[in-house]
Design an enzyme around this catalytic site. Sequence first.
Site, short mmCIF file in Angstrom:
data_model
loop_
_atom_site.label_atom_id
_atom_site.label_comp_id
_atom_site.label_asym_id
_atom_site.label_seq_id
_atom_site.Cartn_x
_atom_site.Cartn_y
_atom_site.Cartn_z
N GLU A 111 -1.23 -28.81 10.94
CA GLU A 111 -1.63 -28.29 9.79
C GLU A 111 -2.65 -27.10 9.58
O GLU A 111 -2.27 -25.84 9.06
CB GLU A 111 -1.89 -29.20 8.58
CG GLU A 111 -2.58 -28.64 7.32
CD GLU A 111 -2.96 -29.66 6.05
OE1 GLU A 111 -3.67 -29.27 5.38
OE2 GLU A 111 -2.72 -30.82 6.29
N ASP A 128 -2.92 -33.39 7.45
CA ASP A 128 -3.99 -34.04 6.57
C ASP A 128 -3.37 -35.22 5.72
O ASP A 128 -2.16 -34.93 5.39
CB ASP A 128 -4.70 -33.16 5.71
CG ASP A 128 -6.05 -32.39 6.43
OD1 ASP A 128 -6.02 -32.56 7.52
OD2 ASP A 128 -6.18 -31.30 5.83
N TYR A 160 0.73 -1.11 0.07
CA TYR A 160 -0.03 0.05 -0.10
C TYR A 160 1.00 1.39 0.04
O TYR A 160 0.55 2.26 -0.63
CB TYR A 160 -0.91 -0.12 1.26
CG TYR A 160 -1.96 -0.84 1.02
CD1 TYR A 160 -3.19 -0.75 0.07
CD2 TYR A 160 -2.03 -2.15 1.85
CE1 TYR A 160 -4.06 -1.54 -0.23
CE2 TYR A 160 -3.20 -3.09 1.48
CZ TYR A 160 -4.14 -2.69 0.70
OH TYR A 160 -5.22 -3.90 0.54
#
Length: 365
Positions: A196, A248, A110
């Site tokens: 995770e 996972d 920005y």
Amino acid sequence: MYTRLMAYENALIEDPNRYEVKDLSIEEVQEKLEALKKKLDDGSFSCISRDKSNVTYGECSDGVKRLTVKDINKRSKPGDEKRKNIRLMVDLILKFFQANKRETHRGVFYVGNNTSSLFRQKDEYEILDDICSTIRCSSSSLYVDASVRGVVAGLLSFELGGHETFCTSRDDGVPIPLNSDIKMKNRGAKFILVVENKSAFNTLMQDKFYNDYPCIIITGMGMPEVATRRFLKLLSDNFGLPVYGLFDCDPEGIKMFTIYTVGSYEDAFDSVNLTWPYMTWLGVWPSDLCALDIPCKDLSPSEIALVDYLLREDFVKENPRLVEELEHMKITEKKANLEALKEFGPTCLSKYYLPYKLNYLLTAP
């Protein structure tokens, strides 16, 4: 572990055949940035190539293999517009130094777009990486901190700006500190657990897992960003604790594990500062799905392709457990996420699965 850490400490002499970045002082960075500004005026200016073709799985300065730059002489010549944006970024960073102000990647985007030259956020990341790799310094040395999603909890406290934060103070975790110049205290942790996703993290926090199994728990909220990986490396260097990873049971989860341990192609020039190769993969393993009768789903064609891709990677080929489990996944074509363990009860992850896996790893021959 002590031997490994000593090897790392004794390997800080620069090797001209390896290309790695490191933390530098403000004075060193300012001097290098001023020199870079002069080089940018030359149309023949080039950066070291960060293309995937210039990344290899090889030994780094600490004697441990990770993804790293292959050929330090392979160069990439930026166009006029990119050289202009690199110069803009250098000027911005020098202003941060003058104001003694640290900024985030998002903040730089920005600020930069309020000046005379505009660049996309994706370009900003690439430009910062080009600057870091060119002057061989870490991004935190530029007074530019990676935006952070990750949180930490458990038996840890850290002091920043005279204020001490206890990581047991919030049930949703404490945001990972951006500044690496912090004082940390181990409050009784015996290991570090990397999780995770936030859902599994929240489950462990609700069950106060760190009380039953004294530990520090970290999550990067999915694919880990630079700040989370750097913080894990900082923790590991400071405390020398075992590090375990819980992901996972799908190709993306396994890929995340390798990003924590060997790095990514995009950040290969900074792998030494962003990885912890000694992390042990707790699971969920593909073989667990059958052994523990965990509810699972079918892999998609793209996920099967990712399994094949991972099996071709050299860093996977050198990890027998990864090879065995990926081949098992390829045969069964099944997957499951950590939330699937809730089918056995809301406390299955913290009261049964993790204790089972920790006991298995600690007692296995």
